[in-house]
Design an enzyme around this catalytic site. Structure first.
Site, PDB file in Angstrom:
ATOM      1  CG  HIS A 126      -0.076  -4.412  -2.810  1.00 16.05           C
ATOM      2  ND1 HIS A 126       0.476  -3.165  -3.033  1.00 16.05           N
ATOM      3  CD2 HIS A 126      -1.405  -4.297  -3.102  1.00 16.05           C
ATOM      4  CE1 HIS A 126      -0.468  -2.340  -3.434  1.00 16.05           C
ATOM      5  NE2 HIS A 126      -1.618  -2.994  -3.491  1.00 16.05           N
ATOM      6  CG  ASP A 162      -3.599  -1.793  -8.815  1.00 10.85           C
ATOM      7  OD1 ASP A 162      -4.259  -2.827  -8.999  1.00 10.85           O
ATOM      8  OD2 ASP A 162      -3.673  -1.117  -7.757  1.00 10.85           O
ATOM      9  CG  HIS A 164      -4.020   0.259  -4.268  1.00 15.47           C
ATOM     10  ND1 HIS A 164      -5.057  -0.444  -4.857  1.00 15.47           N
ATOM     11  CD2 HIS A 164      -4.570   0.990  -3.269  1.00 15.47           C
ATOM     12  CE1 HIS A 164      -6.189  -0.152  -4.231  1.00 15.47           C
ATOM     13  NE2 HIS A 164      -5.923   0.716  -3.271  1.00 15.47           N
ATOM     14  CG  ASP A 246      -7.288  -0.909  -8.190  1.00 12.51           C
ATOM     15  OD1 ASP A 246      -6.590  -0.554  -9.163  1.00 12.51           O
ATOM     16  OD2 ASP A 246      -6.827  -1.561  -7.235  1.00 12.51           O
TER      17      ASP A 246
END
Length: 303
Positions: A126, A162, A164, A246
């Protein structure tokens, strides 16, 4: 022997007792690996010390000097880079060591032709060039890709599984025709990027938004019809995997319904592209499923 790059120093990045990205994530993974029947096949490798190889020059390929300096200054007194990204007095040094670990992974994969796992924190996908966010300080995968391109690779692919979207990685890859980036992520979800129409200046991005509740039955057709063709057509000299876990059904921060064994299936697909793979830890916040998922990933590499 399978190389896992790890240091206890990664535990010194303190985020607070209630923050999900905590040191116990790594100890849970390490414990899970040490309890496998093939634990003796793991080669635990200390990352290159920052006094030996300064990673700052490589970080500067992705992040402006001003941002790097601001991270260092904020860490000196503790604080946060954004509301989700607390730092402590050791965070800057730990983040530098984490970058070195990812670079070590690149060195190993390119020199041996075999996969390696980087068990480091803080995560990175990120972190945009001029700001840290979403628990991330420096853009580890993008920095590693840039490093690989300077050390013999002509093309580097990044697969981000991931839950995200890796907005920070995409921000770098989108403008570099030597990097391909593919992400499967829950959408709409944090950070709100990663729409299917986001393809990059060089059409080198493949974003596959997933609906809440998606299972392996939803992922596998996408791997077979889109992910594998995209990655193999790029003919990468190295595959970097932003290995976040996740997307597990047990994870508290998302709504995808994968199981730990499913990441073994993902790994099998990766091995069809190349065995030169750097797996680097990103997210994953339920300790049991996190450890089991890393076990599933590495186990497939041992076959």
């Amino acid at each position: 022997m399978f190389p896992v790059i790890y240091s206890d120093e990664f535990l010194l990045h303190e985020t607070g007792v209630f923050h999900p990205e905590k040191p116990a994530r790594l100890t849970a993974i390490k414990s899970a690996l040490e309890q496998t029947i093939w634990a003796e096949r793991i080669d635990w490798i200390e990352p290159t010390a920052t006094q030996t190889r300064s990673p700052v020059a490589w970080i500067e390929k992705v992040h402006p000097v001003e941002y790097i300096q601001s991270v260092q200054q904020i860490c000196q007194s503790g604080g946060s880079l954004d509301p989700d990204t607390p730092v402590s007095v050791k965070t800057y040094d730990v983040a530098l060591l984490a970058v070195n670990a990812w670079l070590d992974g690149v060195d190993l994969a390119l020199s041996t032709g075999e996969p390696a796992f980087v068990l480091a924190r803080p995560p990175g996908h990120h972190a945009e060039p001029d700001r840290g966010m979403g628990f991330c300080i420096f853009s580890n995968a993008a920095i590693a890709a840039t490093y690989a391109l300077a050390h013999g690779a002509e093309r580097v692919a990044i697969l981000d599984w991931d839950v995200h979207h890796g907005n920070g990685t995409q921000a770098v890859a989108a403008y570099n025709p030597q990097i391909a980036y593919c992400s499967l992520h829950e959408f709409p979800h944090y950070p709100g990027t990663g729409k299917a129409i986001e393809r990059g200046v060089y059409k080198n991005l493949l974003n596959l938004p997933m609906q809440a509740g998606s299972t392996i039955e939803d992922y596998q057709p996408l791997f077979e019809t889109q992910v594998l063709p995209f990655l193999t057509a790029f003919e990468p000299d190295l595959l970097i995997v932003s290995a976040g876990y996740d997307a597990n059904s047990a994870d508290p921060l998302a709504n995808i319904a994968l199981k730990p064994a499913d990441f073994g299936i993902f790994t099998d697909y990766c091995l069809q592209v190349t065995r030169k793979i750097v797996f680097g830890l990103e997210g994953g916040y339920d300790f049991d499923s996190l450890g089991a998922s890393v076990v599933a990933t590495i186990e497939r590499c041992l076959v």
